[in-house]
Design a protein around this motif. Structure first.
Motif, mmCIF file in Angstrom:
data_model
loop_
_atom_site.group_PDB
_atom_site.id
_atom_site.type_symbol
_atom_site.label_atom_id
_atom_site.label_comp_id
_atom_site.label_asym_id
_atom_site.label_seq_id
_atom_site.Cartn_x
_atom_site.Cartn_y
_atom_site.Cartn_z
ATOM 1 N N VAL A 304 0.890 -1.159 0.000
ATOM 2 C CA VAL A 304 0.000 0.000 0.000
ATOM 3 C C VAL A 304 0.924 1.203 0.000
ATOM 4 C CG1 VAL A 304 -1.897 1.219 1.116
ATOM 5 C CG2 VAL A 304 -1.697 -1.272 1.380
ATOM 6 N N GLY A 305 0.873 1.983 -1.070
ATOM 7 C CA GLY A 305 1.755 3.137 -1.209
ATOM 8 C C GLY A 305 0.970 4.413 -1.398
ATOM 9 N N SER A 306 1.674 5.527 -1.395
ATOM 10 C CA SER A 306 1.018 6.818 -1.635
ATOM 11 C C SER A 306 0.581 6.909 -3.091
ATOM 12 C CB SER A 306 1.971 7.965 -1.284
ATOM 13 O OG SER A 306 3.194 7.802 -1.951
ATOM 14 N N ASP A 307 -0.351 7.804 -3.352
ATOM 15 C CA ASP A 307 -0.925 7.921 -4.704
ATOM 16 C C ASP A 307 -0.333 9.100 -5.475
ATOM 17 O OD1 ASP A 307 -2.002 10.068 -3.332
ATOM 18 O OD2 ASP A 307 -4.068 9.720 -3.976
ATOM 19 N N ILE A 308 0.888 9.506 -5.120
ATOM 20 C CA ILE A 308 1.490 10.696 -5.711
ATOM 21 C C ILE A 308 2.313 10.345 -6.950
ATOM 22 C CG2 ILE A 308 3.038 12.658 -5.268
ATOM 23 C CD1 ILE A 308 2.390 12.257 -2.257
ATOM 24 N N GLY A 309 2.123 11.087 -8.021
ATOM 25 C CA GLY A 309 2.965 11.090 -9.215
ATOM 26 C C GLY A 309 3.579 9.787 -9.651
ATOM 27 N N TRP A 310 4.778 9.517 -9.114
ATOM 28 C CA TRP A 310 5.551 8.352 -9.530
ATOM 29 C C TRP A 310 4.782 7.040 -9.335
ATOM 30 C CZ3 TRP A 310 6.079 10.994 -5.025
ATOM 31 C CH2 TRP A 310 5.841 10.264 -3.854
ATOM 32 N N SER A 311 3.900 6.966 -8.326
ATOM 33 C CA SER A 311 3.213 5.694 -8.031
ATOM 34 C C SER A 311 2.308 5.268 -9.182
ATOM 35 C CB SER A 311 2.412 5.790 -6.735
ATOM 36 O OG SER A 311 1.271 6.602 -6.888
ATOM 37 N N ASN A 312 1.842 6.243 -9.975
ATOM 38 C CA ASN A 312 1.002 5.901 -11.131
ATOM 39 C C ASN A 312 1.785 5.130 -12.191
ATOM 40 O OD1 ASN A 312 -1.284 7.280 -10.086
ATOM 41 N ND2 ASN A 312 -0.417 9.220 -10.753
ATOM 42 N N GLU A 313 3.130 5.211 -12.117
ATOM 43 C CA GLU A 313 3.982 4.493 -13.063
ATOM 44 C C GLU A 313 4.405 3.124 -12.528
ATOM 45 O OE1 GLU A 313 6.996 7.168 -14.855
ATOM 46 O OE2 GLU A 313 5.858 8.815 -13.933
ATOM 47 N N ILE A 314 3.924 2.783 -11.319
ATOM 48 C CA ILE A 314 4.234 1.494 -10.696
ATOM 49 C C ILE A 314 2.977 0.686 -10.399
ATOM 50 C CG2 ILE A 314 5.413 0.330 -8.790
ATOM 51 C CD1 ILE A 314 6.938 2.935 -8.257
ATOM 52 N N ILE A 315 2.018 1.332 -9.738
ATOM 53 C CA ILE A 315 0.872 0.604 -9.175
ATOM 54 C C ILE A 315 -0.391 0.775 -9.999
ATOM 55 C CG2 ILE A 315 -0.644 0.384 -7.168
ATOM 56 C CD1 ILE A 315 1.665 1.268 -5.424
ATOM 57 N N GLU A 316 -1.039 -0.342 -10.293
ATOM 58 C CA GLU A 316 -2.397 -0.370 -10.825
ATOM 59 C C GLU A 316 -3.297 -0.810 -9.681
ATOM 60 O OE1 GLU A 316 -2.978 -2.505 -14.547
ATOM 61 O OE2 GLU A 316 -0.820 -2.335 -14.934
ATOM 62 N N ASN A 317 -4.118 0.094 -9.212
ATOM 63 C CA ASN A 317 -4.921 -0.156 -8.023
ATOM 64 C C ASN A 317 -5.687 -1.475 -8.100
ATOM 65 O OD1 ASN A 317 -5.013 1.228 -5.622
ATOM 66 N ND2 ASN A 317 -6.185 2.941 -6.427
ATOM 67 N N GLY A 318 -5.469 -2.324 -7.089
ATOM 68 C CA GLY A 318 -6.212 -3.576 -7.009
ATOM 69 C C GLY A 318 -5.645 -4.684 -7.865
ATOM 70 N N ASN A 319 -4.653 -4.360 -8.711
ATOM 71 C CA ASN A 319 -4.062 -5.375 -9.579
ATOM 72 C C ASN A 319 -2.700 -5.837 -9.048
ATOM 73 O OD1 ASN A 319 -3.479 -7.037 -11.849
ATOM 74 N ND2 ASN A 319 -2.337 -5.363 -12.781
ATOM 75 N N ASN A 320 -1.827 -4.865 -8.750
ATOM 76 C CA ASN A 320 -0.505 -5.221 -8.230
ATOM 77 C C ASN A 320 -0.172 -4.479 -6.938
ATOM 78 O OD1 ASN A 320 -0.131 -2.655 -9.181
ATOM 79 N ND2 ASN A 320 1.452 -3.153 -10.669
ATOM 80 N N GLY A 321 -1.165 -3.844 -6.333
ATOM 81 C CA GLY A 321 -0.982 -3.096 -5.098
ATOM 82 C C GLY A 321 -2.103 -2.099 -4.929
ATOM 83 N N PHE A 322 -1.996 -1.268 -3.899
ATOM 84 C CA PHE A 322 -2.973 -0.193 -3.681
ATOM 85 C C PHE A 322 -2.228 1.127 -3.528
ATOM 86 C CE2 PHE A 322 -5.804 -3.624 -1.931
ATOM 87 C CZ PHE A 322 -6.833 -3.463 -2.851
ATOM 88 N N LYS A 323 -2.815 2.193 -4.043
ATOM 89 C CA LYS A 323 -2.259 3.536 -3.841
ATOM 90 C C LYS A 323 -3.341 4.410 -3.227
ATOM 91 C CE LYS A 323 -2.966 4.318 -8.798
ATOM 92 N NZ LYS A 323 -2.312 4.618 -10.079
ATOM 93 N N VAL A 324 -2.941 5.148 -2.182
ATOM 94 C CA VAL A 324 -3.893 5.921 -1.378
ATOM 95 C C VAL A 324 -3.251 7.255 -0.999
ATOM 96 C CG1 VAL A 324 -5.315 5.925 0.723
ATOM 97 C CG2 VAL A 324 -4.778 3.752 -0.388
ATOM 98 N N ASN A 325 -4.065 8.287 -0.876
ATOM 99 C CA ASN A 325 -3.573 9.560 -0.349
ATOM 100 C C ASN A 325 -3.053 9.321 1.070
ATOM 101 O OD1 ASN A 325 -3.395 12.100 0.947
ATOM 102 N ND2 ASN A 325 -4.921 12.974 -0.410
ATOM 103 N N PRO A 326 -1.794 9.648 1.351
ATOM 104 C CA PRO A 326 -1.224 9.362 2.672
ATOM 105 C C PRO A 326 -1.985 9.992 3.838
ATOM 106 C CG PRO A 326 0.501 9.993 1.131
ATOM 107 C CD PRO A 326 -0.809 10.265 0.449
ATOM 108 N N LYS A 327 -2.676 11.098 3.571
ATOM 109 C CA LYS A 327 -3.408 11.769 4.640
ATOM 110 C C LYS A 327 -4.823 11.208 4.835
ATOM 111 C CE LYS A 327 -0.933 16.127 4.945
ATOM 112 N NZ LYS A 327 -0.364 15.742 6.250
ATOM 113 N N ASP A 328 -5.236 10.302 3.968
ATOM 114 C CA ASP A 328 -6.538 9.653 4.122
ATOM 115 C C ASP A 328 -6.348 8.428 5.017
ATOM 116 O OD1 ASP A 328 -8.992 8.428 3.911
ATOM 117 O OD2 ASP A 328 -9.131 8.594 1.730
ATOM 118 N N TYR A 329 -6.292 8.690 6.324
ATOM 119 C CA TYR A 329 -5.952 7.645 7.286
ATOM 120 C C TYR A 329 -6.896 6.450 7.230
ATOM 121 C CZ TYR A 329 -3.281 11.539 9.316
ATOM 122 O OH TYR A 329 -2.427 12.606 9.508
#
Length: 381
Positions: A304-329
């Motif tokens: 589970v990683g942050s959803d900022i910039g670079w993560s869009n080039e690594i993570i496909e949500n629900g397919n190979n990981g999750f990306k979330v706004n770090p402040k959305d606890y």
């Protein structure tokens, strides 16, 4: 081809310090030598001048020059002299250096220099909302302008770098790579629910958000455990000498009992901790192409990683990981809980993570792309 790298970080035995840049250079260098090329690494900021051989890689340790007010210039000239000296007896075809602090700003060589954007000081200051030191900005921009070629580890990093320095220069995106033979998943049968973070214990990596996630996770899953590996660092924003101490004050009393701060660990041991983890978390605010994320995914770990910039080039949500706004606890914590409690979902994401690394982030892929780019730069030099 004889390829040289300039860096202040490299994971050789007794290395003074190792960061993601050093790890990514080692990964690439090993694959380049495997493909039949020669590699020399010039590592500055060392305790003494020395020469060692690491497997098939030649390593030149360089102690920084010191003369008050001129150390920056003399160190660059010392690196230049060493590379030119090696070039006389063993011709170097191309040199690669990172953008960090613009080490090549006053280095003049008889072969092309490629700058790899792993995130300059100006880049990270921009993402952190901090003021950039004039000296660093000056050298970083000069190095960029002088470079014969530019590789960026992510398109996000390249675009932000161009914006920060107000330059428009061609670049090629080649991400950091992982040695997928060294980072092969090991099945460990366990019912433990271990959440792992590894990296610097510092605000910009989202460490002050982690207690908020774990408090929520602990309330719903008291058996879950949080393990943190990395060097505790001072907090620039508040002046507090310990980010770990700041974190500890944010955990509930009950949750803190399930938290383990293990401090720094040798690079060779990190793999064992990743293999034992159930989920890896990376709520960072400032990255370029984080090797830690890639290593965890190579070992078939759901992240589970942050959803900022670079993560869009690594993570496909629900397919190979999750990306979330770090402040959305709440959402971040819920994603962790899903992976801890839903084995089918976790297994699916783990498989997707490994496939992503094999397809895009394996050194077998990134080294070939890098060689192709080197050849283009050499032919145009």
């Amino acid at each position: 081809m004889h390829i040289a790298f300039i860096t202040s970080h490299y994971p050789f035995k007794d290395a003074k310090s190792v960061g993601g840049i050093g790890t990514s250079i080692k990964n690439l260098a090993e694959e380049l030598t495997h493909l039949g090329h020669s590699v020399s690494v010039f590592v500055y900021a060392q305790e003494k001048d020395d020469f060692v051989v690491d497997g098939t890689i030649s390593i030149y340790k360089i102690k920084n020059a010191y003369l008050r007010g001129f150390s920056w210039y003399l160190t660059r000239k010392k690196i230049q002299e060493k590379i030119n000296s090696v070039n006389k007896t063993n011709k170097i075809d191309i040199v690669e250096a990172p953008d960090w602090e613009g080490i090549t700003s006053f280095i003049n060589l008889k072969m092309p220099i490629v700058l790899r954007l792993n995130g300059s000081d100006a880049y990270f200051c921009y993402l952190d909302g901090r003021k950039n030191k004039f000296k660093n900005r000056f050298h970083e921009k000069r190095a960029l302008v002088k470079a014969d070629g530019i590789i960026s580890v992510s398109d996000f990093t390249a675009k932000i770098t161009q914006q920060v320095f107000h330059i428009d220069k061609a670049y090629t995106v080649i991400p950091n790579g992982v040695n997928v033979e060294k980072f092969t998943p090991t099945t460990i049968a366990s019912d433990d629910k271990i959440i792992l973070y590894f990296g610097g214990i510092i605000r910009k990596k989202g460490l002050l958000e982690i207690p908020h996630y774990f408090n929520i996770v602990h309330e719903q899953l008291p058996g879950a455990e949080l393990v943190l590996i990395g060097k505790d660092m001072p907090d620039i924003s508040s002046g507090n000498p310990s980010t770990q101490a700041m974190m500890e004050s944010l955990f509930s009393k009950e949750a803190l009992n399930k938290v383990k701060f293990l401090g720094s660990k040798p690079y060779e041991e990190i793999k064992d901790y990743i293999n034992k983890a159930t989920v890896c978390i990376f709520p960072s605010y400032a990255e370029a192409m984080p090797v830690s994320w890639l290593e965890a995914m190579a070992l078939e770990k759901a992240i589970v990683g942050s959803d900022i910039g670079w993560s869009n080039e690594i993570i496909e949500n629900g397919n190979n990981g999750f990306k979330v706004n770090p402040k959305d606890y709440t959402t971040f914590a819920n994603r962790i809980l899903e992976l801890l409690c839903d084995k089918e979902l976790k297994n699916s994401i783990e498989k997707g993570a490994r496939i992503t690394i094999l397809k895009t982030f394996s050194t077998q892929v990134t080294a070939l792309k890098t060689l192709e780019y080197y050849k283009k730069i050499i032919s145009n030099y």
